[in-house]
Design a protein around this motif. Structure first.
Motif, PDB file in Angstrom:
ATOM      1  N   SER A  94      59.446   7.877   4.396  1.00 48.54           N
ATOM      2  CA  SER A  94      59.795   9.020   5.239  1.00 48.54           C
ATOM      3  C   SER A  94      58.569   9.571   5.954  1.00 48.54           C
ATOM      4  O   SER A  94      58.627   9.903   7.143  1.00 48.54           O
ATOM      5  CB  SER A  94      60.434  10.113   4.377  1.00 48.54           C
ATOM      6  OG  SER A  94      60.689  11.256   5.138  1.00 48.54           O
ATOM      7  N   LEU A  95      57.445   9.656   5.250  1.00 53.35           N
ATOM      8  CA  LEU A  95      56.209  10.162   5.845  1.00 53.35           C
ATOM      9  C   LEU A  95      55.708   9.235   6.947  1.00 53.35           C
ATOM     10  O   LEU A  95      55.281   9.694   8.013  1.00 53.35           O
ATOM     11  CB  LEU A  95      55.140  10.329   4.758  1.00 53.35           C
ATOM     12  CG  LEU A  95      53.787  10.861   5.219  1.00 53.35           C
ATOM     13  CD1 LEU A  95      53.925  12.267   5.772  1.00 53.35           C
ATOM     14  CD2 LEU A  95      52.792  10.833   4.079  1.00 53.35           C
ATOM     15  N   GLU A  96      55.765   7.928   6.717  1.00 48.35           N
ATOM     16  CA  GLU A  96      55.301   6.981   7.727  1.00 48.35           C
ATOM     17  C   GLU A  96      56.190   7.021   8.963  1.00 48.35           C
ATOM     18  O   GLU A  96      55.710   6.952  10.097  1.00 48.35           O
ATOM     19  CB  GLU A  96      55.236   5.576   7.138  1.00 48.35           C
ATOM     20  CG  GLU A  96      54.103   5.429   6.148  1.00 48.35           C
ATOM     21  CD  GLU A  96      53.878   4.004   5.704  1.00 48.35           C
ATOM     22  OE1 GLU A  96      54.475   3.085   6.285  1.00 48.35           O
ATOM     23  OE2 GLU A  96      53.080   3.818   4.775  1.00 48.35           O
ATOM     24  N   ARG A  97      57.492   7.146   8.784  1.00 48.26           N
ATOM     25  CA  ARG A  97      58.411   7.231   9.921  1.00 48.26           C
ATOM     26  C   ARG A  97      58.141   8.507  10.720  1.00 48.26           C
ATOM     27  O   ARG A  97      58.163   8.517  11.938  1.00 48.26           O
ATOM     28  CB  ARG A  97      59.848   7.192   9.422  1.00 48.26           C
ATOM     29  CG  ARG A  97      60.869   6.952  10.501  1.00 48.26           C
ATOM     30  CD  ARG A  97      62.235   6.680   9.912  1.00 48.26           C
ATOM     31  NE  ARG A  97      62.295   5.494   9.098  1.00 48.26           N
ATOM     32  CZ  ARG A  97      62.500   4.271   9.565  1.00 48.26           C
ATOM     33  NH1 ARG A  97      62.654   4.072  10.850  1.00 48.26           N
ATOM     34  NH2 ARG A  97      62.555   3.231   8.746  1.00 48.26           N
ATOM     35  N   GLU A  98      57.847   9.593   9.999  1.00 45.25           N
ATOM     36  CA  GLU A  98      57.531  10.856  10.663  1.00 45.25           C
ATOM     37  C   GLU A  98      56.224  10.748  11.453  1.00 45.25           C
ATOM     38  O   GLU A  98      56.103  11.298  12.543  1.00 45.25           O
ATOM     39  CB  GLU A  98      57.428  11.970   9.620  1.00 45.25           C
ATOM     40  CG  GLU A  98      57.218  13.343  10.199  1.00 45.25           C
ATOM     41  CD  GLU A  98      57.159  14.414   9.112  1.00 45.25           C
ATOM     42  OE1 GLU A  98      56.318  15.316   9.243  1.00 45.25           O
ATOM     43  OE2 GLU A  98      57.945  14.333   8.160  1.00 45.25           O
ATOM     44  N   ALA A 138      65.936   2.651  14.099  1.00 41.73           N
ATOM     45  CA  ALA A 138      66.499   1.360  13.692  1.00 41.73           C
ATOM     46  C   ALA A 138      65.469   0.444  13.024  1.00 41.73           C
ATOM     47  O   ALA A 138      65.837  -0.582  12.465  1.00 41.73           O
ATOM     48  CB  ALA A 138      67.092   0.660  14.906  1.00 41.73           C
ATOM     49  N   MET A 139      64.199   0.808  13.075  1.00 42.35           N
ATOM     50  CA  MET A 139      63.161  -0.031  12.484  1.00 42.35           C
ATOM     51  C   MET A 139      63.260  -0.012  10.963  1.00 42.35           C
ATOM     52  O   MET A 139      63.623   0.995  10.365  1.00 42.35           O
ATOM     53  CB  MET A 139      61.767   0.461  12.904  1.00 42.35           C
ATOM     54  CG  MET A 139      61.458   0.251  14.370  1.00 42.35           C
ATOM     55  SD  MET A 139      59.896   1.031  14.865  1.00 42.35           S
ATOM     56  CE  MET A 139      58.730  -0.131  14.209  1.00 42.35           C
ATOM     57  N   THR A 140      62.920  -1.129  10.356  1.00 42.06           N
ATOM     58  CA  THR A 140      62.887  -1.187   8.898  1.00 42.06           C
ATOM     59  C   THR A 140      61.634  -0.468   8.394  1.00 42.06           C
ATOM     60  O   THR A 140      60.706  -0.204   9.166  1.00 42.06           O
ATOM     61  CB  THR A 140      62.860  -2.645   8.400  1.00 42.06           C
ATOM     62  OG1 THR A 140      61.632  -3.256   8.830  1.00 42.06           O
ATOM     63  CG2 THR A 140      64.052  -3.427   8.916  1.00 42.06           C
ATOM     64  N   ASP A 141      61.619  -0.177   7.107  1.00 41.64           N
ATOM     65  CA  ASP A 141      60.455   0.491   6.519  1.00 41.64           C
ATOM     66  C   ASP A 141      59.203  -0.374   6.664  1.00 41.64           C
ATOM     67  O   ASP A 141      58.117   0.140   6.906  1.00 41.64           O
ATOM     68  CB  ASP A 141      60.698   0.812   5.048  1.00 41.64           C
ATOM     69  CG  ASP A 141      61.769   1.879   4.865  1.00 41.64           C
ATOM     70  OD1 ASP A 141      62.037   2.621   5.833  1.00 41.64           O
ATOM     71  OD2 ASP A 141      62.319   1.968   3.758  1.00 41.64           O
ATOM     72  N   VAL A 188      60.990   6.758  -6.008  1.00 39.27           N
ATOM     73  CA  VAL A 188      60.891   8.080  -5.395  1.00 39.27           C
ATOM     74  C   VAL A 188      59.669   8.142  -4.483  1.00 39.27           C
ATOM     75  O   VAL A 188      59.746   8.608  -3.340  1.00 39.27           O
ATOM     76  CB  VAL A 188      60.831   9.191  -6.468  1.00 39.27           C
ATOM     77  CG1 VAL A 188      60.561  10.548  -5.838  1.00 39.27           C
ATOM     78  CG2 VAL A 188      62.125   9.220  -7.258  1.00 39.27           C
ATOM     79  N   VAL A 189      58.541   7.663  -4.968  1.00 45.64           N
ATOM     80  CA  VAL A 189      57.312   7.679  -4.169  1.00 45.64           C
ATOM     81  C   VAL A 189      57.481   6.788  -2.939  1.00 45.64           C
ATOM     82  O   VAL A 189      57.068   7.147  -1.837  1.00 45.64           O
ATOM     83  CB  VAL A 189      56.101   7.236  -5.019  1.00 45.64           C
ATOM     84  CG1 VAL A 189      54.874   7.005  -4.156  1.00 45.64           C
ATOM     85  CG2 VAL A 189      55.808   8.278  -6.074  1.00 45.64           C
ATOM     86  N   GLY A 190      58.114   5.626  -3.118  1.00 39.35           N
ATOM     87  CA  GLY A 190      58.338   4.726  -1.995  1.00 39.35           C
ATOM     88  C   GLY A 190      59.212   5.348  -0.925  1.00 39.35           C
ATOM     89  O   GLY A 190      58.953   5.209   0.273  1.00 39.35           O
ATOM     90  N   ALA A 191      60.243   6.058  -1.332  1.00 34.62           N
ATOM     91  CA  ALA A 191      61.128   6.718  -0.374  1.00 34.62           C
ATOM     92  C   ALA A 191      60.381   7.819   0.375  1.00 34.62           C
ATOM     93  O   ALA A 191      60.537   7.972   1.597  1.00 34.62           O
ATOM     94  CB  ALA A 191      62.342   7.292  -1.083  1.00 34.62           C
ATOM     95  N   GLN A 192      59.555   8.582  -0.336  1.00 33.23           N
ATOM     96  CA  GLN A 192      58.791   9.642   0.324  1.00 33.23           C
ATOM     97  C   GLN A 192      57.742   9.055   1.260  1.00 33.23           C
ATOM     98  O   GLN A 192      57.514   9.576   2.349  1.00 33.23           O
ATOM     99  CB  GLN A 192      58.139  10.554  -0.714  1.00 33.23           C
ATOM    100  CG  GLN A 192      59.111  11.478  -1.382  1.00 33.23           C
ATOM    101  CD  GLN A 192      58.428  12.442  -2.325  1.00 33.23           C
ATOM    102  OE1 GLN A 192      57.378  12.152  -2.889  1.00 33.23           O
ATOM    103  NE2 GLN A 192      59.035  13.602  -2.510  1.00 33.23           N
ATOM    104  N   VAL A 241      57.878  -0.036  10.230  1.00 32.54           N
ATOM    105  CA  VAL A 241      57.222   1.265  10.412  1.00 32.54           C
ATOM    106  C   VAL A 241      55.852   1.258   9.748  1.00 32.54           C
ATOM    107  O   VAL A 241      54.870   1.743  10.324  1.00 32.54           O
ATOM    108  CB  VAL A 241      58.104   2.409   9.849  1.00 32.54           C
ATOM    109  CG1 VAL A 241      57.358   3.724   9.854  1.00 32.54           C
ATOM    110  CG2 VAL A 241      59.383   2.529  10.651  1.00 32.54           C
ATOM    111  N   MET A 242      55.754   0.671   8.551  1.00 30.13           N
ATOM    112  CA  MET A 242      54.471   0.595   7.863  1.00 30.13           C
ATOM    113  C   MET A 242      53.478  -0.248   8.657  1.00 30.13           C
ATOM    114  O   MET A 242      52.314   0.116   8.802  1.00 30.13           O
ATOM    115  CB  MET A 242      54.650   0.008   6.460  1.00 30.13           C
ATOM    116  CG  MET A 242      53.373   0.058   5.648  1.00 30.13           C
ATOM    117  SD  MET A 242      53.446  -0.544   3.928  1.00 30.13           S
ATOM    118  CE  MET A 242      55.063  -1.125   3.685  1.00 30.13           C
ATOM    119  N   GLN A 243      53.955  -1.354   9.210  1.00 33.74           N
ATOM    120  CA  GLN A 243      53.085  -2.217  10.008  1.00 33.74           C
ATOM    121  C   GLN A 243      52.596  -1.486  11.254  1.00 33.74           C
ATOM    122  O   GLN A 243      51.423  -1.583  11.620  1.00 33.74           O
ATOM    123  CB  GLN A 243      53.842  -3.481  10.407  1.00 33.74           C
ATOM    124  CG  GLN A 243      53.010  -4.460  11.196  1.00 33.74           C
ATOM    125  CD  GLN A 243      53.823  -5.688  11.606  1.00 33.74           C
ATOM    126  OE1 GLN A 243      55.048  -5.689  11.539  1.00 33.74           O
ATOM    127  NE2 GLN A 243      53.141  -6.721  12.042  1.00 33.74           N
TER     128      GLN A 243
END
Length: 126
Positions: free
Chosen positions: A39-43, A74-77, A32-36, A80-82
């Motif tokens: 989402s926050l990093e993509r935002e 289309a970017m992977t998580d 759950v934390v990973g999904a949130q 996006v984190m990188q």
């Protein structure tokens, strides 16, 4: 005839009462934390790329705002984190050119591997 209708009605009612098996699984707190977090990093990336100065720089490089939105979606998580980590390392106010260059490099790499086709001058390796 009435008994045949009653039989059909009972059959339909019985079929409607059948219970389908439910499927459920445990969801860990980490998931759950990973999904949130994802989402926050993509935002965060999307918000940064919506800035007028960033979009002007991307347009100067020949990339439309719609292409950028599609590419970020289309970017992977991990990508996006990188990208967020790179943005955090950039100096405040002076990192826009670096961010735009980083996004451009990511776009070029995905064009080279054939994942997208934004730049017509790049031929995929496939």
């Amino acid at each position: 005839m009435k008994s045949k209708f009653t039989s059909w009605l009972m059959l339909v009612a019985f079929m409607g009462m059948t219970v389908l098996p439910a499927q459920a699984a445990m969801v860990s707190t980490g998931q759950v934390v990973g999904a949130q977090q994802s989402s926050l990093e993509r935002e965060t990336v999307t918000t940064m790329l919506e800035r007028a100065d960033v979009q002007a720089q991307l347009m100067a490089m020949g990339v439309s705002a719609q292409d950028v939105q599609l590419r970020v979606a289309a970017m992977t998580d991990a990508e996006v984190m990188q990208l967020n980590e790179k943005m955090a390392d950039l100096p405040a106010g002076g990192g826009i050119v670096g961010l735009v260059a980083l996004v451009f490099v990511i776009f070029v790499i995905t064009d080279v591997i054939g994942a997208t086709d934004i730049f017509p001058f790049i031929r995929p390796v496939n």
